[in-house]
Design an enzyme around this catalytic site. Structure first.
Site, short mmCIF file in Angstrom:
data_model
loop_
_atom_site.label_atom_id
_atom_site.label_comp_id
_atom_site.label_asym_id
_atom_site.label_seq_id
_atom_site.Cartn_x
_atom_site.Cartn_y
_atom_site.Cartn_z
CG HIS A 163 -12.84 -33.35 -7.09
ND1 HIS A 163 -12.00 -33.04 -6.03
CD2 HIS A 163 -13.97 -33.85 -6.52
CE1 HIS A 163 -12.59 -33.36 -4.89
NE2 HIS A 163 -13.80 -33.85 -5.16
CB SER A 284 -5.24 -14.24 -32.95
OG SER A 284 -3.91 -14.42 -33.38
CE LYS A 290 -7.20 -18.44 -30.13
NZ LYS A 290 -5.84 -18.14 -29.69
CD GLU A 297 -8.38 -14.83 -22.26
OE1 GLU A 297 -8.10 -15.99 -22.53
OE2 GLU A 297 -8.13 -13.88 -23.02
CE LYS A 332 -5.77 11.69 -0.28
NZ LYS A 332 -4.71 11.17 0.63
N1 ARG Z 1 -2.40 15.63 0.73
C1 ARG Z 1 -2.45 15.20 2.10
C2 ARG Z 1 -2.95 13.75 2.15
O1 ARG Z 1 -3.42 13.29 1.22
C3 ARG Z 1 -3.34 16.07 2.89
C4 ARG Z 1 -3.02 16.11 4.35
C5 ARG Z 1 -1.72 16.75 4.57
N2 ARG Z 1 -1.46 16.92 5.96
C6 ARG Z 1 -0.23 17.26 6.40
N3 ARG Z 1 -0.10 17.40 7.68
N4 ARG Z 1 0.79 17.40 5.59
O2 ARG Z 1 -2.86 13.10 3.16
#
Ligand code: ARG
Length: 466
Positions: A163, A284, A290, A297, A332
């Site tokens: 605590h 700072s 500082k 952080e 991605k």
């Molecule tokens: N650039 C696409 C992805 O990252 C690749 C696959 C594309 N497939 C499709 N049927 N358009 O998913």
């Protein structure tokens, strides 16, 4: 990798009557960010081509041409000569088009029995397998750096808190080992996630498999996968492994963030338990006095984006019908951002661990305030026969008297201590000291310096074995 993006306007194929607008082109393209998978894309294509020729789906000459073309493309990418075309949408089409430019028909035959759907799923898995292997090594390096710090301070005493109130004295080494445990579980989680990453989608083609006599197990072997994905629909649409990875990464960052919070508190001049080397801090622009703990952080802050990436992926998948949908292209950036953030954070923290200066006097002085050894006094009375609840009450009364008088338990004369319990004798002062208190917690998982040293030896052995 330097990338040049050039433009060219053409309809997608004979099926289309007009090209997409520049805006749509930009909206649907992924080559800006998926070209980091170029190496694994080529690796996957070569394994596929090798299988096609072994199965006599393409000729030995075609395979040789593909190998030659891919070697040149790899060199072009490596040297920054490769021209990435926005018109060609993604890493896969860019490489395939270049291959055809270089080797002609053999390049056009590469995509036999394959789709970008199983190709991209394979690429992500290859990319992640490498990333996970690197991350597991970086976690080990951080744990080793923390072990060195813990070893130096197996005997250094500071107050342990619950605590945020002084609870009991602990050793600094023991405190640091708590993080070594957390990061150990993180490494286990990454290794476990790798098992499900390391399965081959290729062969699923668009979604239903292919009419060609392919040998998926051969491709799996070539690429070092443990198994193939056993259902073609699942193979192209599964991103569970990416979500699992992001969840494991969020936990690593959560541990980093908790440690950061402590480093920041410990470095505050109000606490003054540690200092962090200047190379991890900044000043700072207005306050000349500082020195700010920027790295911890920022790591605490970056935990937010890594958690956000996990939620982005979970949300990406939740409404998708089987099988592949273009939504998946959105997997991605969160994934790559998570890898990049985690890799940088782990590297910097391993380095920073050796840049922490501990101030044992300040830690000890803090441990002497707040009646950290009150539990030791209660345990002492229990060992003399008093039931624990009665001992707790007697010590609570003694602490209250100390608070009123503004002194520590160990400052009270024996006669006064005895007024709280007739069981108290001269040996009580042994248990009221900080060193006596920590040394007495001498069992597996306890804070005694002796146990800290045993734990370090065990952890070193474990790390060396991996
Ligand atoms: N650039 C696409 C992805 O990252 C690749 C696959 C594309 N497939 C499709 N049927 N358009 O998913």
């Amino acid at each position: 990798m330097t990338s040049q993006f050039s433009k060219k306007s053409e309809a997608w194929s004979a099926r289309f009557s007009e090209p997409v607008s520049d805006l749509v082109k930009r909206y649907t393209a992924s080559v800006f960010f998926d070209n980091r998978m170029a190496t694994v894309d080529i690796q996957g294509s070569l394994a596929h081509a090798e299988m096609l020729q072994a199965q006599q789906i393409i000729s030995a000459q075609d395979y040789a041409d593909i190998q030659r073309g891919m070697a040149q493309i790899s060199a072009e990418i490596e040297s920054g000569q490769f021209t990435w075309l926005l018109d060609l949408e993604d890493v896969h089409l860019n490489i395939e088009k270049r291959l055809t430019e270089l080797v002609g028909d053999a390049g056009k035959r590469l995509h036999t029995g394959r789709s970008r759907n199983d190709q991209v799923a394979t690429d992500i898995r290859l990319y992640m397998r490498n990333a996970i292997d690197n991350i597991i090594e970086l976690i080990a390096a951080l744990r080793l750096a923390l072990l060195d710090l813990a070893e130096k301070h197996s005997d250094t005493i500071l107050p342990g808190f619950t605590h945020m109130q002084v609870a009991q004295p602990i050793t600094f080494g023991h405190h640091i080992l708590a993080y070594v445990e957390m990061f150990g579980r993180d490494a286990e989680r990454m290794a476990d996630c790798r098992k499900r990453v390391n399965r081959l989608p290729l062969g699923a083609a668009a979604l239903a498999g292919t009419t060609f006599p392919i040998d998926r197990l051969r491709v799996a072997r070539t690429l070092g996968f443990d198994d193939v994905c056993h259902n073609s629909l699942d193979a192209v649409s599964d991103r569970d492994f990416a979500i699992e990875f992001c969840a494991a990464a969020s936990l690593v960052m959560t541990h980093i963030s908790r440690m950061s919070e402590e480093l920041i508190i410990w470095m505050s001049p109000r606490v003054g338990f540690i200092d962090i080397a200047d190379r991890f801090c900044t000043g700072s622009s207005i306050m000349p006095q500082k020195k700010n703990p920027d790295v911890p952080e920022l790591a605490r802050g970056k935990t937010g984006r890594v958690n956000g990436n996990l939620i982005a992926l979970l949300t990406l998948m939740k409404g998708q019908p089987l099988a592949y949908n273009k939504d998946n292209q959105e997997d991605k950036e969160p994934l790559f951002d998570t890898v990049d953030t985690l890799v940088d954070t782990l590297r910097i923290f391993a380095d920073m661990a050796s840049g922490i200066t501990v101030k044992p006097e300040a830690m000890r002085a803090a441990a002497l305030q707040g009646y950290a050894t009150a539990t030791d006094l209660a345990d002492y009375l229990v060992k003399k026969g008093l039931p624990f609840r009665d001992a707790h009450e007697a010590v609570a009364l003694a602490v209250r008297t100390c608070v009123d008088k503004g002194c520590d338990l160990s400052d009270m004369p024996l006669a006064e201590l005895q007024s709280f319990s007739h069981l108290i004798e001269a040996d009580v002062f042994d248990v009221l000291t900080l060193d006596g208190s920590v040394a007495a917690r001498d069992h597996i998982g306890g804070t005694a310096p002796n146990q800290v040293r045993l734990a370090i030896a065990r952890l070193r052995k474990q790390l060396n074995a991996n």
